[in-house]
Scaffold this motif. Structure first.
Motif, PDB file in Angstrom:
ATOM      1  N   MET A 104      81.889  41.843 -22.362  1.00  0.00           N
ATOM      2  CA  MET A 104      80.379  41.645 -21.867  1.00  0.00           C
ATOM      3  C   MET A 104      80.286  40.862 -23.560  1.00  0.00           C
ATOM      4  N   ALA A 105      81.001  40.785 -24.894  1.00  0.00           N
ATOM      5  CA  ALA A 105      80.479  40.178 -25.892  1.00  0.00           C
ATOM      6  C   ALA A 105      80.560  38.493 -25.666  1.00  0.00           C
ATOM      7  N   PHE A 106      81.696  38.139 -24.408  1.00  0.00           N
ATOM      8  CA  PHE A 106      82.086  36.616 -24.292  1.00  0.00           C
ATOM      9  C   PHE A 106      81.386  36.024 -22.985  1.00  0.00           C
ATOM     10  N   LYS A 107      81.043  37.118 -22.240  1.00  0.00           N
ATOM     11  CA  LYS A 107      80.780  37.109 -20.526  1.00  0.00           C
ATOM     12  C   LYS A 107      79.291  36.796 -21.076  1.00  0.00           C
ATOM     13  N   PHE A 144      76.802  30.164 -28.755  1.00  0.00           N
ATOM     14  CA  PHE A 144      77.415  30.050 -29.350  1.00  0.00           C
ATOM     15  C   PHE A 144      77.495  31.309 -30.882  1.00  0.00           C
ATOM     16  N   LEU A 145      76.050  31.850 -31.039  1.00  0.00           N
ATOM     17  CA  LEU A 145      76.526  32.568 -32.071  1.00  0.00           C
ATOM     18  C   LEU A 145      77.142  33.982 -32.170  1.00  0.00           C
ATOM     19  N   GLY A 150      81.679  37.711 -31.597  1.00  0.00           N
ATOM     20  CA  GLY A 150      82.625  37.827 -30.326  1.00  0.00           C
ATOM     21  C   GLY A 150      84.394  38.009 -30.196  1.00  0.00           C
ATOM     22  N   ILE A 151      84.424  36.688 -31.416  1.00  0.00           N
ATOM     23  CA  ILE A 151      85.291  36.051 -31.358  1.00  0.00           C
ATOM     24  C   ILE A 151      85.764  36.609 -33.363  1.00  0.00           C
ATOM     25  N   TRP A 152      84.663  37.202 -33.741  1.00  0.00           N
ATOM     26  CA  TRP A 152      85.228  37.923 -35.679  1.00  0.00           C
ATOM     27  C   TRP A 152      85.954  39.259 -34.945  1.00  0.00           C
TER      28      TRP A 152
END
Length: 184
Positions: A104-107, A144-145, A150-152
């Motif tokens: 969900m953090a990426f979608k 992007f933030l 999600g990357i973190w």
């Protein structure tokens, strides 16, 4: 013996057929804006003002549209604290809940990035296109933030290849400098 009388009507039916009289208005209290009073008997007096509302000018509409566009642009950031807390609380192990949170953090930001123009098309006019471009840029930065959160999370789960040994299978493992031995 059966009586031929009709049953008496209930109290609530009698109230519906003849409602109680309206209470008298206290002097000095003005009706709120937009209150029209009873529809059958319009009120007359110095405190009742019925002026039609004038339509907003083009500048006022553009200002309102720009305010709403800024609300849309900053909306992705409003959900970030909750997303970050949920990701922190889900832990770093590979479980279904943490995988769903990462998905969900990426979608959501990717869908938001792909629909940037659709999100702002209802606010854009010929006179405010430059200002709407600024809100679009802020919106993209906020998405992007959200992707950075999600990357973190996937980095904390150990899923990002960040060391040389992740890329080279023949890389030698590091030799530890010290060894700890359990004592009984």
């Amino acid at each position: 013996m059966a009586s031929n009388q009709a049953p008496a009507e209930p109290y609530w039916v009698a109230q519906l057929n003849s409602p109680p009289a309206a209470k008298s208005k206290v002097a000095g209290i003005v009706d709120p804006p937009g209150f029209s009073g009873a529809p059958t008997a319009p009120k007359k007096g110095k405190d009742v003002k019925t002026q039609p509302r004038k339509p907003p000018s083009a500048d006022e509409r553009d200002t309102l549209k720009l305010k709403k566009a800024w609300e849309v642009a900053l909306a992705p950031v409003k959900g970030l604290p909750m997303t970050a807390i949920m990701m922190y609380m889900s832990g770093n192990s590979l479980q279904i809940f943490s995988i769903m949170m990462v998905f969900m953090a990426f979608k959501n930001p990717i869908v938001g990035l792909m629909s940037t123009n659709q999100a702002f098309e209802r606010f854009q006019t010929d006179s405010n296109s430059g200002q709407i471009l600024q809100t679009k840029l802020v919106y993209v930065a906020m998405q992007f933030l959200a992707l950075a959160v999600g990357i973190w999370k996937i980095n904390s789960m150990g899923l990002l290849p960040t060391t040389r040994s992740d890329w080279m299978m023949w890389e030698n493992l590091r030799e530890p400098v010290e060894h700890a031995i359990l004592a009984l």
